[in-house]
Design an enzyme around this catalytic site. Structure first.
Site, PDB file in Angstrom:
ATOM      1  N   SER A 122      -5.796   4.406  -2.785  1.00 11.42           N
ATOM      2  CA  SER A 122      -5.131   3.123  -2.554  1.00 11.42           C
ATOM      3  C   SER A 122      -4.945   2.957  -1.045  1.00 11.42           C
ATOM      4  O   SER A 122      -5.918   2.963  -0.305  1.00 11.42           O
ATOM      5  CB  SER A 122      -3.801   3.060  -3.312  1.00 11.42           C
ATOM      6  OG  SER A 122      -3.218   1.783  -3.196  1.00 11.42           O
ATOM      7  N   THR A 123      -3.719   2.843  -0.560  1.00  9.69           N
ATOM      8  CA  THR A 123      -3.468   2.623   0.865  1.00  9.69           C
ATOM      9  C   THR A 123      -4.091   3.745   1.704  1.00  9.69           C
ATOM     10  O   THR A 123      -3.826   4.921   1.470  1.00  9.69           O
ATOM     11  CB  THR A 123      -1.952   2.568   1.135  1.00  9.69           C
ATOM     12  OG1 THR A 123      -1.366   1.641   0.231  1.00  9.69           O
ATOM     13  CG2 THR A 123      -1.674   2.151   2.560  1.00  9.69           C
TER      14      THR A 123
END
Length: 350
Positions: A173-174
């Site tokens: 994700s991030t």
């Protein structure tokens, strides 16, 4: 505890005001605002923001050029604000690879009168990226990726047309776009495995990102469209805005069910379906990201006899997703990013 300090860079005065209001209401101080990259660089001489919210398409100096210059001076924690246009999505993917930590898609174009729809996402992402130490950003932006075009096997078909015996599943994700490029740069052709990737991105961005991965990987990487078979030495990226599932015959299918915990695609859903197709022959790799997506999927992988790799806190920009796996004692390996390709290749060849 002092307030988070933010800078807002957008060529629309309306957007600067609306985004500033969203941040201020959440207790985040807006210490500076700029209408383009030129003005933003000038203001960095007098302000030190914890986070920069950066528009992509702007006159005089766009967000990508500003980001390069800011990272040379900084680094700084940057979250991109992107409209879904051809240039917007291209610049956003490049920005994520050049050091931006995350991005927020404007809901209705460059000037989004309904930006309040994104208020929760804006605040949560600003608060999340503030936790990333600047030292990690310095290390992360120094990563270099070799060109693989000259040595890539024709259409990534080194495995022929055989269905994979094994599955390498990767969730991120991030911070994931740059981590994934570093991971794929360290791989060789897969002998027994297919790879499937779930990177949290909205619709409209994953097609371009798959092409970026394909430029780096030694095998073919495409955005899944549903119906593909999991051939050896291929990689499939889950499309933004769809869930990617696997049938028991090892073919891929997309569905449009509601988001799970706000996520679509959701790594847990993909992994849970993959266990039914591949059983114990799964290596789940969990990279940087907020939250705990992939946790339940990794639990199912372990229960089936498969293996799990979690990126270590030393290299993960955000330890949320891999940390959740580690805390539940589900990880067979906890490794820095640069050590993970070796484990994948050894597991593939075993």
């Amino acid at each position: 505890m002092r307030k988070i300090r933010a800078m807002v860079v957008d060529d629309s005065a309306f957007m600067r005001r609306m985004i500033g209001d969203i941040l201020e209401k959440a207790g985040i101080e807006v210490i500076a605002a700029a209408r383009d990259g030129v003005e933003a660089l000038e203001k960095l001489n007098g302000f030190t923001p914890d986070v920069i919210l950066l528009d992509v398409e702007m006159p005089r100096m766009n967000g990508l050029i500003f980001l390069d210059e800011a990272m040379r001076r900084g680094p700084y924690r940057v979250v991109m604000l992107s409209a879904l246009t051809g240039e917007g999505s291209q610049y956003t993917i490049e920005a994520l690879e050049r050091g931006a930590l995350d991005f927020i898609q404007k809901p209705s174009g460059s000037i989004s009168l309904d930006i309040e729809k994104k208020a929760e996402e804006i605040v949560s992402k600003v608060r999340a990226v503030v936790e990333v130490p600047l030292e990690k950003l310095r290390d992360f932006k120094a990563l270099r990726f070799p060109s693989r075009e000259a040595g890539k096997v024709e259409k990534g078909m080194a495995g022929g047309e055989a269905i994979a015996e094994k599955l390498v599943f990767i969730a991120s994700s991030t911070g994931g776009p740059r981590a994934l490029k570093a991971l794929f740069a360290g791989l060789r052709n897969l002998k027994k495995s297919c790879a499937v990737i779930v990177q949290h991105m909205p619709a409209g961005f994953t097609t371009r990102f798959a092409k970026h991965l394909d430029d780096i990987a030694p095998f073919s990487v495409i955005e899944a469209s549903g119906g593909e078979l999991t051939w050896i030495n291929r990689a499939f990226l889950a499309p933004g805005g769809k869930h990617l599932l696997m049938k028991e015959d090892k073919s891929l299918v997309l569905n449009d069910d509601p988001p799970v915990a706000g996520l679509k695609p959701c790594a847990d859903l993909t992994l849970l379906s993959a266990v039914k197709a591949f059983g114990k022959n799964i290596l789940a790799v969990v990279l940087t990201g907020m939250g705990k997506d992939a946790l339940e999927g990794c639990r199912a992988v372990k229960n089936s006899g498969g293996k799990v790799v979690a990126e270590s806190q030393d290299s993960a920009l955000i330890f949320g997703m891999p940390g959740a796996v580690v805390r539940e004692n589900l990880a067979d390996w906890v490794l820095p990013l640069e050590a993970i390709p070796r484990v994948i290749l050894e597991w593939d060849e075993a």
